[in-house]
Design a protein around this motif. Structure first.
Motif, PDB file in Angstrom:
ATOM      1  N   PRO A   7       0.840  -1.207   0.000  1.00 27.74           N
ATOM      2  CA  PRO A   7       0.000   0.000   0.000  1.00 27.74           C
ATOM      3  C   PRO A   7       0.873   1.255   0.000  1.00 27.74           C
ATOM      4  CG  PRO A   7      -0.155  -1.179   2.108  1.00 27.74           C
ATOM      5  CD  PRO A   7       0.689  -1.999   1.208  1.00 27.74           C
ATOM      6  N   ALA A   8       0.384   2.300  -0.611  1.00 25.44           N
ATOM      7  CA  ALA A   8       1.134   3.562  -0.713  1.00 25.44           C
ATOM      8  C   ALA A   8       1.427   4.146   0.664  1.00 25.44           C
ATOM      9  CB  ALA A   8       0.359   4.559  -1.568  1.00 25.44           C
ATOM     10  N   SER A   9       0.596   3.826   1.646  1.00 27.02           N
ATOM     11  CA  SER A   9       0.792   4.380   2.989  1.00 27.02           C
ATOM     12  C   SER A   9       1.924   3.690   3.753  1.00 27.02           C
ATOM     13  CB  SER A   9      -0.504   4.249   3.792  1.00 27.02           C
ATOM     14  OG  SER A   9      -0.860   2.880   3.917  1.00 27.02           O
ATOM     15  N   LEU A  10       2.390   2.550   3.257  1.00 23.28           N
ATOM     16  CA  LEU A  10       3.457   1.816   3.939  1.00 23.28           C
ATOM     17  C   LEU A  10       4.805   2.462   3.637  1.00 23.28           C
ATOM     18  CD1 LEU A  10       3.788  -0.776   5.672  1.00 23.28           C
ATOM     19  CD2 LEU A  10       4.318  -1.985   3.557  1.00 23.28           C
ATOM     20  N   PRO A  11       5.568   2.822   4.675  1.00 28.56           N
ATOM     21  CA  PRO A  11       6.874   3.451   4.429  1.00 28.56           C
ATOM     22  C   PRO A  11       7.774   2.549   3.581  1.00 28.56           C
ATOM     23  CG  PRO A  11       6.287   3.604   6.756  1.00 28.56           C
ATOM     24  CD  PRO A  11       5.281   2.701   6.105  1.00 28.56           C
ATOM     25  N   ASP A  12       8.589   3.158   2.736  1.00 25.98           N
ATOM     26  CA  ASP A  12       9.456   2.412   1.824  1.00 25.98           C
ATOM     27  C   ASP A  12      10.377   1.443   2.554  1.00 25.98           C
ATOM     28  OD1 ASP A  12       8.365   3.632  -0.388  1.00 25.98           O
ATOM     29  OD2 ASP A  12       9.973   5.124  -0.577  1.00 25.98           O
TER      30      ASP A  12
END
Length: 114
Positions: A7-12
């Motif tokens: 998900p885009a909200s998960l930090p890289d």
């Protein structure tokens, strides 16, 4: 087959590291995440206690919608007596309540003097 997309909200740094873990570590991580979520859910249901409030407040009422308390405050004006050890302003009424993991407070207005 295309691997799942994070998900885009998960930090890289998490999204990049998770696919490199073995199955046991991923299961342990999933269990840990489930425990974190359960703990947050439990905390949302807990009432706000005096430990969650600023020092030197008087709790007036505790209920399901929050904890009402009175507080005396300094105004920040360096020329005011409250800033040099004199009496503080108030009391002011606040309601403290939980919003997820955060304790928020709502100003209710000037309270009657105690």
């Amino acid at each position: 087959m295309t691997p799942p997309t994070a998900p885009a909200s998960l930090p890289d740094y998490i999204a990049d590291g998770l696919p490199k873990q073995d199955d046991e570590t991923l299961r342990d991580t999933q269990e840990y995440i489930d425990q974190l979520l359960a703990d947050r859910e439990r905390r949302r249901e807990e009432p706000v206690t005096e430990d969650d409030l600023p020092d030197d407040v008087d709790v007036v009422e505790e209920g399901s919608s929050g904890t009402v308390y009175h507080e005396y405050r300094t105004c920040g004006d360096d020329t005011c007596q409250c800033m040099s050890g004199g009496p503080k302003h108030g009391p002011y009424a606040y309601r403290a309540y939980r919003d997820g993991d955060t304790v928020r407070r709502e100003y209710l207005g000037k309270a009657e003097s105690e």
